[in-house]
Motif scaffolding. Structure first.
Motif, PDB file in Angstrom:
ATOM      1  N   PHE A 108       1.059   7.935  -8.524  1.00 58.78           N
ATOM      2  CA  PHE A 108       1.737   7.373  -7.322  1.00 58.78           C
ATOM      3  C   PHE A 108       0.994   5.964  -6.792  1.00 58.78           C
ATOM      4  CE2 PHE A 108       4.897   7.139  -4.050  1.00 58.78           C
ATOM      5  CZ  PHE A 108       4.324   6.483  -3.070  1.00 58.78           C
ATOM      6  N   THR A 109      -0.317   6.229  -7.102  1.00 54.61           N
ATOM      7  CA  THR A 109      -1.332   4.946  -6.671  1.00 54.61           C
ATOM      8  C   THR A 109      -0.911   4.042  -7.597  1.00 54.61           C
ATOM      9  OG1 THR A 109      -2.997   6.184  -5.891  1.00 54.61           O
ATOM     10  CG2 THR A 109      -3.482   3.958  -6.512  1.00 54.61           C
ATOM     11  N   GLU A 110      -0.683   4.213  -9.012  1.00 52.79           N
ATOM     12  CA  GLU A 110      -0.554   2.993 -10.062  1.00 52.79           C
ATOM     13  C   GLU A 110       0.847   2.583  -9.656  1.00 52.79           C
ATOM     14  OE1 GLU A 110      -2.146   5.904 -10.718  1.00 52.79           O
ATOM     15  OE2 GLU A 110      -3.920   4.953 -10.871  1.00 52.79           O
ATOM     16  N   VAL A 111       1.844   3.273  -9.535  1.00 55.09           N
ATOM     17  CA  VAL A 111       3.185   2.869  -9.240  1.00 55.09           C
ATOM     18  C   VAL A 111       3.196   1.800  -7.864  1.00 55.09           C
ATOM     19  CG1 VAL A 111       5.514   3.418  -8.477  1.00 55.09           C
ATOM     20  CG2 VAL A 111       4.333   4.824 -10.105  1.00 55.09           C
ATOM     21  N   ARG A 112       2.407   1.967  -7.041  1.00 56.25           N
ATOM     22  CA  ARG A 112       2.413   1.181  -5.847  1.00 56.25           C
ATOM     23  C   ARG A 112       1.540  -0.046  -6.362  1.00 56.25           C
ATOM     24  NH1 ARG A 112       5.950   2.516  -3.678  1.00 56.25           N
ATOM     25  NH2 ARG A 112       6.213   3.423  -1.854  1.00 56.25           N
ATOM     26  N   TYR A 113       0.465   0.108  -6.991  1.00 56.07           N
ATOM     27  CA  TYR A 113      -0.284  -1.105  -7.394  1.00 56.07           C
ATOM     28  C   TYR A 113       0.619  -1.979  -8.434  1.00 56.07           C
ATOM     29  CZ  TYR A 113      -4.061  -4.081  -9.238  1.00 56.07           C
ATOM     30  OH  TYR A 113      -4.880  -5.063  -9.417  1.00 56.07           O
ATOM     31  N   LEU A 114       1.365  -1.501  -9.161  1.00 57.55           N
ATOM     32  CA  LEU A 114       2.426  -2.454  -9.881  1.00 57.55           C
ATOM     33  C   LEU A 114       3.206  -3.103  -9.191  1.00 57.55           C
ATOM     34  CD1 LEU A 114       2.837   0.171 -12.843  1.00 57.55           C
ATOM     35  CD2 LEU A 114       1.780  -2.197 -12.952  1.00 57.55           C
ATOM     36  N   ALA A 115       3.658  -2.526  -8.130  1.00 61.43           N
ATOM     37  CA  ALA A 115       4.550  -3.219  -6.740  1.00 61.43           C
ATOM     38  C   ALA A 115       3.693  -4.423  -6.339  1.00 61.43           C
ATOM     39  CB  ALA A 115       5.103  -2.337  -5.797  1.00 61.43           C
ATOM     40  N   GLN A 116       2.547  -4.067  -6.052  1.00 64.79           N
ATOM     41  CA  GLN A 116       1.545  -5.382  -5.529  1.00 64.79           C
ATOM     42  C   GLN A 116       1.750  -6.355  -6.456  1.00 64.79           C
ATOM     43  OE1 GLN A 116       0.447  -6.381  -2.748  1.00 64.79           O
ATOM     44  NE2 GLN A 116      -1.505  -7.005  -2.844  1.00 64.79           N
ATOM     45  N   ALA A 117       1.399  -5.965  -7.661  1.00 67.73           N
ATOM     46  CA  ALA A 117       1.424  -6.842  -8.782  1.00 67.73           C
ATOM     47  C   ALA A 117       2.364  -7.814  -8.739  1.00 67.73           C
ATOM     48  CB  ALA A 117       0.915  -6.397 -10.181  1.00 67.73           C
ATOM     49  N   ARG A 118       3.731  -7.240  -8.696  1.00 70.45           N
ATOM     50  CA  ARG A 118       4.914  -7.976  -8.693  1.00 70.45           C
ATOM     51  C   ARG A 118       5.117  -9.002  -7.855  1.00 70.45           C
ATOM     52  NH1 ARG A 118       7.534  -3.138 -10.450  1.00 70.45           N
ATOM     53  NH2 ARG A 118       8.307  -2.988  -8.400  1.00 70.45           N
ATOM     54  N   GLN A 119       4.502  -8.462  -6.478  1.00 69.86           N
ATOM     55  CA  GLN A 119       4.425  -9.236  -5.368  1.00 69.86           C
ATOM     56  C   GLN A 119       3.766 -10.471  -5.724  1.00 69.86           C
ATOM     57  OE1 GLN A 119       5.504  -9.447  -1.664  1.00 69.86           O
ATOM     58  NE2 GLN A 119       6.926  -7.727  -1.673  1.00 69.86           N
ATOM     59  N   LEU A 120       2.474 -10.171  -6.004  1.00 73.86           N
ATOM     60  CA  LEU A 120       1.651 -11.545  -6.493  1.00 73.86           C
ATOM     61  C   LEU A 120       2.019 -12.342  -7.522  1.00 73.86           C
ATOM     62  CD1 LEU A 120      -1.889  -9.391  -6.204  1.00 73.86           C
ATOM     63  CD2 LEU A 120      -0.513 -10.752  -4.310  1.00 73.86           C
ATOM     64  N   GLU A 121       2.976 -11.554  -8.383  1.00 68.09           N
ATOM     65  CA  GLU A 121       3.641 -12.701  -9.399  1.00 68.09           C
ATOM     66  C   GLU A 121       4.448 -13.620  -8.751  1.00 68.09           C
ATOM     67  OE1 GLU A 121       4.962  -9.990 -12.711  1.00 68.09           O
ATOM     68  OE2 GLU A 121       6.228 -11.772 -12.949  1.00 68.09           O
ATOM     69  N   ALA A 122       5.083 -13.020  -7.800  1.00 72.56           N
ATOM     70  CA  ALA A 122       6.023 -14.038  -6.908  1.00 72.56           C
ATOM     71  C   ALA A 122       5.277 -15.211  -6.374  1.00 72.56           C
ATOM     72  CB  ALA A 122       6.668 -13.225  -5.976  1.00 72.56           C
TER      73      ALA A 122
END
Lengths: 337, 203, 417
Positions: free
Chosen positions: C214-228
């Motif tokens: 779960f932590t990794e999945v959430r981190y990837l969501a953060q990464a996508r937002q930072l890409e934004a």
């Protein structure tokens, strides 16, 4: 030479996989080429009625649609035991969103298909009784009202099983659940008017409503096929015993489903556009006790002294169903419109 | 920037009036911003709408506290507290009534304003005549155009033609034109009287 | 094409230009004119092919969007306030599943007490839901942001919320340049889903993820937002090339390069602040305003850079973390306090209370003279509050506070507008 009577009892019966039955009349399950939409490896309990029901329903639907199916699943046992990340038991295009929105998500899938002119791919939404009768009811009613093109299947085992067997709007009277314990002056679930979701579906006047159980595979598959021949909002309510939640032996799943019908507690019928078209007559009328005894969720009814009044009230429910749906008279089984 | 406040009751098209005015200003090539006093409008309740007109982009969205002009669609509101609050000293007031300013009791409030900035228009009667309905909102804009010169009659007509169709459009266009002409005529009569009185006092 | 139309209608036109395939509509003030506008465009055949679905609740609106998006259709809906909360579960679900849904939020206060007027409590309540949140300063900005939103959402597989002030923008009739269909088609290609429900290639979407992943999945969501954070400015530049007008981006700075006092705000209030800034600049005050066009992801770097010259920052915010210290104000304070810059949070416009230029001038002056606290309520009627507190101290058993306060406060149009 001595005469020996040979009983060809198999001929003409509807036993699953009967090799003497005309291939046209055989079940999808008996076909080696069945899709196994829900394949092995999932983590359901031994004897799980829902796992059985889902496989029956989806394989029949896959056969009826030539494999062009998208399935939307509610939160619940079926979703939890089938998709422990990173594995999945589903061999169909499958989606799980939330608990209460399954019908709405299915509406969205159907809309996306419609808007791109795809008339071949079909949509099935599936949920337990919690996700259909209770938290899912608002979205389900909306889907019915708009006549969105999807078949909604409810696997009804009469409680919120995955979270530990709590009472739902579908829990039968007197049944023990974790939130209607078998204690106090009125043990088990209260005697209310119940929430008859099949009849609520009929009241929405949608193109097709049917009830079925995992005990009669031919009947279930026929109803699925019939549903998939139609367009618009369709509803199938399948009784699926839960060994754990019902406190029954895992080998009794099919027998209990059959008894639910034979006692009159679970009427089998088909309806279309608000009219009941056909009911399946009871073959061997059975008193409700035969159904209740094998389930520990009703054990308090048979304590010392037995709760004969409660049993009588349950019998009255069964008797009323028999009257309402003419389960002994036997109406002619017509084709739904 | 020219700021207008329109007063009326729910159901009289007060919001539409401000919008039409904004479109008219747009038609004249200016910037305009129209907005209502948002509320759960119900028929009969006092309603206020606003319109700003400017040569430049309008960025502010603050309430109009010091309007340059008031348009009063319903004379029964005239004694409501605060109706005239903030009206600039050189501001305009246009009142929908068949009576005179004295008769309708507003003379006291507008006494400080330049005499030719305050006029009445029989907008409801004109509307009844051309539309068959007592809808004075668009009609009053004809009077407004004549009174203030902030928008042209042509622009108001174009806004009406854009918004309405059929008999409502034709009726409103005729009514607006009549209101405009009447107001112009009244302004001229007023100016003539002023000239005569000035002339007399200088004799 | 230059038009003088209501903000809601302008947004409806912009959304239609983006060719959504499935639009879900459930009405709530003050969003109604937007969905009515889109509905009319579908019914008249101007927007097609499009399935316009009148759903039975906001929860259904987001859920239908989820199903449609997962099946490869560009999906859109709109809501406000209570509706946004009612669909909250589905809002989180959409971002968790990575579905590029675009939703307009016509910002409105959240009850109780029920209030249909503008503030930012709704968007703020869902700021952690994993959606990109953009805030429109004007109706032109709103039009532009919707078009950029679809592009952004589909590129990153992140849903985008375009926030515009309810009534103040939605119901204002003003000048808007509506891009042409050809321009929008050039900017926004057809939706190519990164994951899709397809019988020909079946996948399972929405699996249960346990503690081990779960932590990794959430981190990837953060990464996508930072890409934004990187993509938003780039997409804004691309948009400018297509329509010939700058719009969007992370933050906008107005007369702040050498400002000693910088005001920070979101949404339509920025327009009013700009007029006040101009007035005060005429008097020699070194003041400017920085507005956030993007609130989520939080544009830390860009904001920090924009606030560099400031000795003090005044954050005007239309939301408040009850029991806390303001929301945007706290975020900005965290950014600039280490540099020694003071931040004053000014809570204003709650429940649609009008914000006048006079009040803004006064509070900016107070900030400059160091007369403000860390958190301040603009135009708070201290008398009403003190009287109510006194009454409660006297006898807590009398009528509910809200009713007493309402009786106490004189209702006038000026307060409401």
């Amino acid at each position: 030479m001595t005469e020996q009577a040979v009983k060809f009892y198999q001929v003409g019966s509807f036993a699953v996989g009967n090799r003497l039955v005309d291939p046209q009349l055989r079940t999808v399950q008996s076909d080696r080429a069945r899709s196994n939409a829900l394949t092995s490896g999932h983590r359901a309990c031994q004897g799980c009625g829902e796992a059985l029901g889902a496989r029956y329903v989806l394989d029949a639907a896959m056969a009826a649609t030539d494999g062009q199916l998208i399935v939307v699943n509610a939160t619940g046992c079926l979703e939890v035991f089938s998709t422990p990340y990173p594995e999945t038991s589903w061999q169909v295009a499958w989606m799980h969103s939330l608990f209460g929105n399954t019908a709405a998500v299915a509406t969205g899938v159907a809309a996306a298909l419609k808007v791109r002119g795809d008339t071949k791919t079909r949509v099935i939404a599936q949920a337990g009784d919690g996700g259909a009768v209770d938290i899912g009811f608002g979205c389900l009613s909306g889907m019915f009202e708009r006549n969105d093109d999807a078949l909604f299947v409810c696997y009804d085992n009469g409680a919120y099983m995955n979270t530990g067997v709590q009472r739902s709007g579908s829990t039968p009277a007197a049944a023990r659940t974790a939130t209607t314990e078998a204690v106090g002056r009125e043990p088990g679930n209260s005697f209310g008017q119940g929430k008859n979701l099949p009849m609520l579906a009929v009241a929405h006047e949608i193109p097709y409503v049917a009830t079925a159980t995992v005990a009669d595979l031919h009947d279930l598959e026929t109803k699925v096929e019939r549903a998939m021949e139609l367009r618009g909002a369709r509803y199938l309510h399948v009784l699926v015993p839960c060994p754990l939640g019902w406190g029954a032996a895992s080998r009794d799943t099919i027998r209990l489903a059959r008894l639910a019908c034979e006692t009159g507690l679970f009427p089998l019928f088909e309806a279309a556009y608000g009219e009941i078209l056909q009911t399946t007559p009871i073959r061997r009328l059975t008193p409700v006790e035969a159904y209740l005894r094998p389930q520990r969720r009703f054990a308090h009814l048979f304590a010392n002294p037995p709760r004969t009044e409660d049993i009588a009230r349950i019998q009255a429910i069964a008797d009323r169903n028999i009257r309402r749906f003419d389960l002994l008279g036997g109406t002619s089984s017509g084709e739904p419109r | 920037m020219f700021q207008v406040r329109i007063h009326g009751r729910g159901g009289q098209g007060v919001v539409t009036a401000a919008e039409l005015l904004a479109v008219a200003a747009f038609n004249d090539g200016r910037h305009a911003q129209a907005f209502p006093s948002f509320g759960s409008e119900r028929t009969g309740a006092p309603v206020v709408s606003f319109c700003r007109i400017s040569e430049r982009e309008i960025r502010t969205r603050s309430p109009i506290e010091e309007p340059d002009a008031l348009v009063i669609q319903d004379a029964t509101l005239l004694h409501q507290v605060g109706l005239f609050s903030g009206l600039k000293p050189q501001g305009y007031a246009l009142v929908n009534t068949a009576k005179t300013l004295e008769e309708v009791g507003v003379a006291a409030f507008v006494g400080a304003l330049p005499r030719n900035h305050v006029l009445t228009v029989r907008a409801t009667e004109i509307a009844l005549q051309h539309l068959g309905r007592p809808l004075p909102n668009a009609v009053l804009l004809g009077g407004f155009a004549a009174l203030t010169g902030v928008v042209s009659l042509a622009a108001v007509i174009a806004a009406i033609e854009d918004r309405f169709s059929g008999a409502l459009r034709d009726g409103n266009v005729a009514a607006v034109t009549e209101a405009f002409n009447q107001t112009r005529a009244e302004q001229e009569a007023l100016a003539a009287r002023e000239r005569r009185s000035v002339g007399a006092s200088s004799d | 094409m230059l038009r003088q139309i209501e903000g809601s209608r302008a947004v409806a036109e912009a959304v239609a230009l983006c060719r959504p395939r499935v639009v879900c509509a459930y009405p709530i003030s003050p969003q109604t004119h937007i969905i009515e506008g889109v509905g009319a465009l579908v019914k008249s055949g101007r927007l097609k092919p499009c399935e316009f679905i009148n759903v039975e609740s906001e929860f259904a609106a987001m859920s239908v969007s989820i199903g449609a998006s997962a099946t490869g259709a560009r999906a859109y809906t709109a809501t406000s306030s209570q509706g946004l909360l009612y669909m909250a579960e589905a809002v989180f679900n959409a971002s968790g599943l990575g579905l590029p849904i675009v939703m307009t939020v016509a910002n409105r206060a959240i009850g109780a007490p029920i209030n249909i007027w503008n503030d930012h409590s709704d968007a703020m309540a869902l700021r952690d839901a994993g959606w990109i949140q953009l805030f429109a300063e004007s109706n032109q900005h709103a039009v532009d942001l919707h078009i950029q939103a679809f592009r952004l959402a589909e590129e990153l597989s992140v849903p985008v919320m375009v926030c515009m002030d309810g009534f103040i923008l939605t119901h204002a009739v003003e000048r808007v340049e509506i891009p042409t269909q050809e321009q929008v088609d050039r900017y926004l290609p057809p939706y190519v889903p990164q994951q899709v429900l397809d019988p020909a290639s079946p996948v399972s979407i929405g699996a249960m993820v346990g503690p081990e992943a779960f932590t990794e999945v959430r981190y990837l969501a953060q990464a996508r937002q930072l890409e934004a954070l990187a993509r938003i400015p780039e997409l804004a530049v691309e948009f400018e090339h297509v329509v010939g007008r700058p719009s969007g981006g992370l933050v906008s700075a107005y007369r702040s390069e050498d400002a000693e006092t910088i005001v920070v705000a979101l949404g339509s209030i920025v327009g009013t602040i700009k007029d006040v800034v101009d007035e005060m600049r005429e008097e020699g005050v070194k003041i400017g305003v920085v507005s956030l066009s993007t609130f989520r992801p939080y544009p830390e770097e860009a904001l920090c850079a924009a606030l560099e010259s400031a000795h003090r920052v005044v954050v005007i915010e239309k939301a408040f973390a009850i029991g806390g210290r303001g929301i945007l104000g706290a975020d900005v304070d965290a950014l600039v306090s280490k540099g020694g810059t003071k931040t004053y949070a000014v809570i204003a416009g709650l429940g649609g209370r009008a914000i006048s230029e006079g009040s803004l001038r006064r509070v900016f002056g107070e900030a400059i003279r160091g007369e403000l606290g860390a958190v301040n309520f603009l135009d708070l009627d201290r008398g009403v509050v003190d009287r109510e507190l006194a009454r409660m101290a006297d006898d807590p058993r009398t009528a509910p506070s809200v009713e007493r306060v309402l009786r106490d406060v004189r209702q006038s149009a000026a307060r409401v507008v």
